[in-house]
Design an enzyme around this catalytic site. Structure first.
Site, PDB file in Angstrom:
ATOM      1  N   ARG A  17       7.063 -23.593 -31.777  1.00  0.00           N
ATOM      2  CA  ARG A  17       8.389 -23.098 -32.170  1.00  0.00           C
ATOM      3  C   ARG A  17       8.704 -21.758 -31.512  1.00  0.00           C
ATOM      4  NH1 ARG A  17       9.472 -25.544 -37.241  1.00  0.00           N
ATOM      5  NH2 ARG A  17      11.523 -24.560 -37.178  1.00  0.00           N
ATOM      6  N   SER A  18       7.788 -21.261 -30.704  1.00  0.00           N
ATOM      7  CA  SER A  18       7.971 -19.930 -30.109  1.00  0.00           C
ATOM      8  C   SER A  18       9.224 -19.811 -29.252  1.00  0.00           C
ATOM      9  CB  SER A  18       6.741 -19.542 -29.285  1.00  0.00           C
ATOM     10  OG  SER A  18       5.623 -19.333 -30.117  1.00  0.00           O
ATOM     11  N   THR A  62      -1.614 -19.765 -26.875  1.00  0.00           N
ATOM     12  CA  THR A  62      -2.132 -20.452 -28.041  1.00  0.00           C
ATOM     13  C   THR A  62      -3.355 -21.250 -27.620  1.00  0.00           C
ATOM     14  OG1 THR A  62      -1.495 -21.858 -29.898  1.00  0.00           O
ATOM     15  CG2 THR A  62      -0.557 -22.430 -27.751  1.00  0.00           C
ATOM     16  N   LYS A  66      -6.797 -18.431 -25.778  1.00  0.00           N
ATOM     17  CA  LYS A  66      -6.926 -17.046 -26.239  1.00  0.00           C
ATOM     18  C   LYS A  66      -8.175 -16.364 -25.695  1.00  0.00           C
ATOM     19  CE  LYS A  66      -4.202 -17.983 -30.385  1.00  0.00           C
ATOM     20  NZ  LYS A  66      -4.162 -18.007 -31.864  1.00  0.00           N
ATOM     21  N   TYR A 213       1.267 -25.465 -38.750  1.00  0.00           N
ATOM     22  CA  TYR A 213       2.614 -25.647 -39.305  1.00  0.00           C
ATOM     23  C   TYR A 213       3.287 -26.914 -38.780  1.00  0.00           C
ATOM     24  CZ  TYR A 213       3.977 -23.636 -34.793  1.00  0.00           C
ATOM     25  OH  TYR A 213       4.118 -23.392 -33.448  1.00  0.00           O
TER      26      TYR A 213
END
Length: 270
Positions: A17-18, A62, A66, A213
């Site tokens: 959703r970024s 993500t 990382k 999410y």
């Protein structure tokens, strides 16, 4: 040349959703910046970054990038150094790495009314688990159990706990013990645990904070019972605010112009 291009990278990345969050923020800020998404795996990360030209301002990272971004960064903030994870790269000749997940978790829990924690359990032992452990330490946790399919992977978390004054106890995922105030799930999106495992974790697991999410509710959240459940959208929101501060100011703690309006616009996309 004007650095106006940004993106979130990961694998998988279609659920992210970024782009919506960042686009909403840049519209309020009046910035003509582009923010996209790209599927990039760990093996191709360095080559992909090296291929970017100087129109690129930064990257959000993500899973599973990382740790790769941590190795790539020339400088790192304190949270990135402690966790070994970078989720934000500010691009230049000396790329700077930051971990905004820690602050994002703290803010998301505070939004849910959780401002102090004594005991907690983390599910998983990857990069997000390291950020969760530091966030729990910031909220006062003194004992944290780490439950993972491969508990030997939690050795680094034990070391982080020692540096932050937190006793970290690794256990197999099916051998958790005792009740805790809070459970933080850092398992990959879409993970479905056997029903008996989910029931065991929910019993005495306190509030569930699930970093996932998509899909929502997660399988674990749906099985959690009557205890409160908090989705990872709050973490996503607040870590993104810190990313935008970095992309604008180079500092995750320097507030944005009219930050309340920016936060409201971002929250409306969720």
């Amino acid at each position: 040349m004007n650095r106006r291009r940004l993106a979130v990278w990961g694998d998988p990345i279609g659920h992210s959703r970024s782009p919506e969050l960042h686009a909403a923020a840049y519209a309020v800020l009046g910035l003509d910046w582009e923010y996209g998404r790209r599927q990039v795996g760990a093996e191709g990360f360095n080559d992909a970054v090296e291929a970017l030209d100087d129109t690129w301002r930064g990257l959000s990272l993500t899973m599973p990038l990382k740790e790769e971004a941590h190795r790539y960064a020339a400088t790192r903030d304190a949270h990135a150094e402690l966790t070994g994870a970078v989720n934000t790269l500010l691009l230049s000749e000396t790329p700077a790495g930051f971990n905004t997940d820690v602050g994002g978790i703290v803010d998301a829990l505070e939004d849910a009314g959780i401002r102090e924690i004594g005991t907690a359990r983390i599910l998983g032992a990857g990069a997000t688990a390291a950020s969760a452990l530091v966030a729990l330490a910031d909220l006062g946790a003194t004992r944290v159990e780490v439950a993972a399919r491969r508990p030997e992977r939690a050795a680094g978390l034990v070391g982080i706990g020692e540096r932050r004054g937190v006793v970290v106890t690794p256990r197999p995922l099916d051998e958790v013990e005792g009740a805790v105030d809070l459970t933080v799930a850092t398992l990959p999106s879409g993970t479905v645990l056997p029903p008996e495992s989910a029931a065991r974790l929910a019993q005495g697991g306190g509030t569930l904070f699930d970093a996932a999410y998509a899909p929502w509710p997660s399988a674990l959240a749906a099985a959690w019972g009557a205890a409160p459940v908090v989705s990872g959208l709050g973490m996503l929101l607040h870590q993104a605010v810190r990313q935008i501060r970095i992309f604008l100011h180079g500092d995750p703690f320097s507030p944005l112009p009219d930050e309340e309006a920016v936060l409201a616009a971002m929250r409306a996309t969720l």
